[in-house]
Design an enzyme around this catalytic site. Structure first.
Site, short mmCIF file in Angstrom:
data_model
loop_
_atom_site.label_atom_id
_atom_site.label_comp_id
_atom_site.label_asym_id
_atom_site.label_seq_id
_atom_site.Cartn_x
_atom_site.Cartn_y
_atom_site.Cartn_z
N GLY A 40 -12.60 23.90 -7.37
CA GLY A 40 -11.21 23.47 -7.22
C GLY A 40 -10.61 23.05 -8.54
O GLY A 40 -9.40 23.12 -8.72
N GLY A 41 -11.45 22.60 -9.46
CA GLY A 41 -11.02 22.33 -10.82
C GLY A 41 -10.00 21.22 -10.96
O GLY A 41 -9.79 20.39 -10.06
N THR A 42 -9.33 21.22 -12.11
CA THR A 42 -8.34 20.19 -12.42
C THR A 42 -7.22 20.17 -11.39
O THR A 42 -6.79 19.11 -10.95
CB THR A 42 -7.76 20.44 -13.82
OG1 THR A 42 -8.80 20.28 -14.79
CG2 THR A 42 -6.63 19.46 -14.13
N GLY A 175 6.04 13.05 -24.41
CA GLY A 175 6.15 14.44 -24.00
C GLY A 175 7.10 14.61 -22.85
O GLY A 175 6.91 13.99 -21.79
N GLY A 177 7.73 17.51 -21.26
CA GLY A 177 7.46 18.72 -20.51
C GLY A 177 7.23 18.41 -19.05
O GLY A 177 7.56 17.33 -18.55
N GLU A 198 10.38 12.70 -26.64
CA GLU A 198 10.22 14.14 -26.76
C GLU A 198 10.63 14.58 -28.17
O GLU A 198 11.73 14.25 -28.63
CB GLU A 198 11.07 14.86 -25.72
CG GLU A 198 11.20 16.36 -25.90
CD GLU A 198 9.86 17.09 -25.99
OE1 GLU A 198 9.67 17.87 -26.95
OE2 GLU A 198 9.00 16.86 -25.12
N GLY A 262 0.83 18.41 -23.42
CA GLY A 262 0.31 19.74 -23.11
C GLY A 262 -1.19 19.76 -22.94
O GLY A 262 -1.88 18.73 -23.06
N ALA A 310 -1.46 27.01 -11.89
CA ALA A 310 -2.52 27.36 -10.95
C ALA A 310 -2.24 28.69 -10.27
O ALA A 310 -3.17 29.51 -10.09
CB ALA A 310 -2.68 26.26 -9.90
N HIS A 434 22.62 28.98 7.80
CA HIS A 434 23.50 27.84 7.55
C HIS A 434 23.19 26.72 8.54
O HIS A 434 23.03 26.97 9.74
CB HIS A 434 24.97 28.27 7.73
CG HIS A 434 25.93 27.13 7.59
ND1 HIS A 434 26.28 26.60 6.36
CD2 HIS A 434 26.63 26.41 8.53
CE1 HIS A 434 27.14 25.62 6.55
NE2 HIS A 434 27.36 25.48 7.85
#
Length: 456
Positions: A40-42, A175, A177, A198, A262, A310, A434
């Site tokens: 699953g990672g980060t 940062g 971002g 930034e 980053g 991802a 709508h």
């Protein structure tokens, strides 16, 4: 040393790695998936999922504060950080169990341990070697830090920020971002004073300038401060807080500082160079098919230069598995991959910014913004923003940019428009329900097709 042979060996069990493993088994391949931490990672454990759960908690807090405006008597009496953490961790745990079950059901051999690429398509894990007819590198990314700044109890990364057991009274975010604006948004909703620093001249500098300006206006209204065109020149950490020195001469005191400048590729010390895999500034160099300079060794996800998302990793993992199986999948260009910042308000986009479009196509570029003030559902939700479409005159749509709460759910329509090189005239006949926020996109397409309905 024990030797294990598979059709495909995947090094890294994050988004790109497990997607490649799943697709390869669907195509009849035997697969070993090697992961030193948790599959699953980060994204699942320390990034996308828990961060968005935190943002949902923040959104609920905002709803309680604003409840009286819609006739609901409610009061925000405080926060229970232990229960907030339990909520996030419960979601992550459930998704993790589901992923483990999925990989097991598919017959994928999951190997726990730190892998290192060897020669001849071999991955070494402890005293074992896993040999594949093909090897897929998917080792992911890690937080970048600024030179001279060391992380610590009060100097946070996005991962350690999620482990805080307190709500900061004040935070400096280094940062502007995606990661920076998301944490700034969440903390402000939880009551923190936030300053974003930034170095460039606007927040979300990779987005369309109009989106950046809209987010900056919204953040000013919320009380989130920004120091643009400003660099951090140093951080002094104390037991009770931090002092942040800025290039504009100020020194800002805060409880915590978040380093959000980053993420860099995780490729160092993993045997890539020795195995003949060419790198550039840490990233793995690949061809159009995502094959590295070493035969039958492929790379996917954040270690490949480009968007670190991802869903890009998922797509690349699937693509490589299909190429290995002898299929002819169509590469998905970066320009058709959607991007979403889950701030309040959200910023979503796909394709070219207006500036990029003008650089590529000159004066042939036409754009239109439909303000969400004219959209009934957005008014009901109490969100401001816009839907902006960029097209080539008498030609296709090349950029879609959205600002407003929940607009991330709309960006797929923009992806389809750009991916299919649709003209606004092609889309104008399609009916948007709508009242929905999707009508804002419909109105922008109508306007560029020279048949506006709710605009002049």
């Amino acid at each position: 040393m024990t030797r294990h042979e598979f059709d495909v060996v995947v090094l890294g069990g994050g988004s790109g790695g497990y997607a490649a493993a799943i697709r390869a088994t669907e195509l009849g391949k035997t697969v070993a998936l090697i992961e030193k931490d948790k599959v699953g990672g980060t994204c699942l454990h320390r990034g996308c999922v828990p961060t968005k759960a935190l943002l949902h908690t923040a959104e609920i807090a905002d709803h309680v504060r604003e409840a009286a405006s819609v006739g609901v008597d409610a009061a925000l009496s405080g926060f229970d950080t232990a229960r907030m953490a339990a909520y996030r961790e419960g979601i992550v745990a459930k998704k993790y169990r589901g992923l483990q079950s999925l990989l097991s059901t598919r017959g994928i051999t999951v190997v726990g341990g730190a892998g290192r690429l060897g020669t001849d398509r071999t991955v070494l894990v402890g005293e074992d070697e896993y040999v594949g007819a093909d090897v897929i590198l998917a080792t992911g990314s890690q937080t970048r830090v600024l030179p001279g700044i060391e992380t610590g109890p009060r100097v946070l990364t996005s991962e350690t920020a999620l482990t805080l057991d307190v709500i900061p009274s004040s935070v400096v975010v280094l940062g502007g971002g995606v990661i920076g604006v998301e944490f700034a948004s969440a903390w402000r909703s939880l009551g923190s004073d936030v300053l974003i620093v930034e170095a460039l001249d606007r927040l979300l500098p990779a987005e369309d300038a109009a989106s950046s300006k809209a987010l900056e206006r919204a953040y000013r209204k919320r009380g989130i401060q920004s120091a643009l065109s400003t660099r951090c020149e140093g951080v002094a950490e104390r037991e009770d807080g931090v002092s942040v020195s800025l290039s504009d001469g100020r020194t800002v005191e805060a409880d915590f500082v978040l380093v959000a400048v980053g993420r860099g590729p995780v490729t160092e010390g993993l045997g890539f160079d020795e195995a003949g895999v060419t790198r550039d500034r840490g990233f793995v160099v690949v061809d159009a098919d995502l094959q590295t300079s070493a035969p039958h060794v492929w790379a996917v996800g954040d270690i490949v230069p480009g968007l670190q998302l991802a869903h890009r990793s998922f797509q690349q993992g699937i693509f490589v598995a299909e190429r290995i199986a002898g299929l002819s999948p169509i590469p998905v260009p970066e320009s058709t991959i959607p991007r979403v910042s889950y701030s309040h308000p959200e910023v979503a986009s796909v394709g070219l910014t207006e500036a990029q479009a003008r650089e590529a196509h000159g004066e042939r570029v036409v754009s239109f913004e439909f303000n969400l003030a004219g959209n009934a559902k957005s008014e009901i939700l109490g969100t401001a923003g816009f839907a902006k479409i960029v097209r080539i005159a008498d030609g296709p749509v090349v950029g879609v940019h959205l600002v407003g709460d929940r607009v991330g759910e709309l960006i797929t329509e923009g992806q389809l428009a750009i991916g299919w090189e649709a003209h606004p005239e092609d889309i104008a006949p399609f009916v948007h329900a709508h009242p929905t926020q999707s009508e804002a996109l419909g109105e922008a397409f109508l306007a560029l097709a020279s048949k506006p309905l709710h605009t002049i």
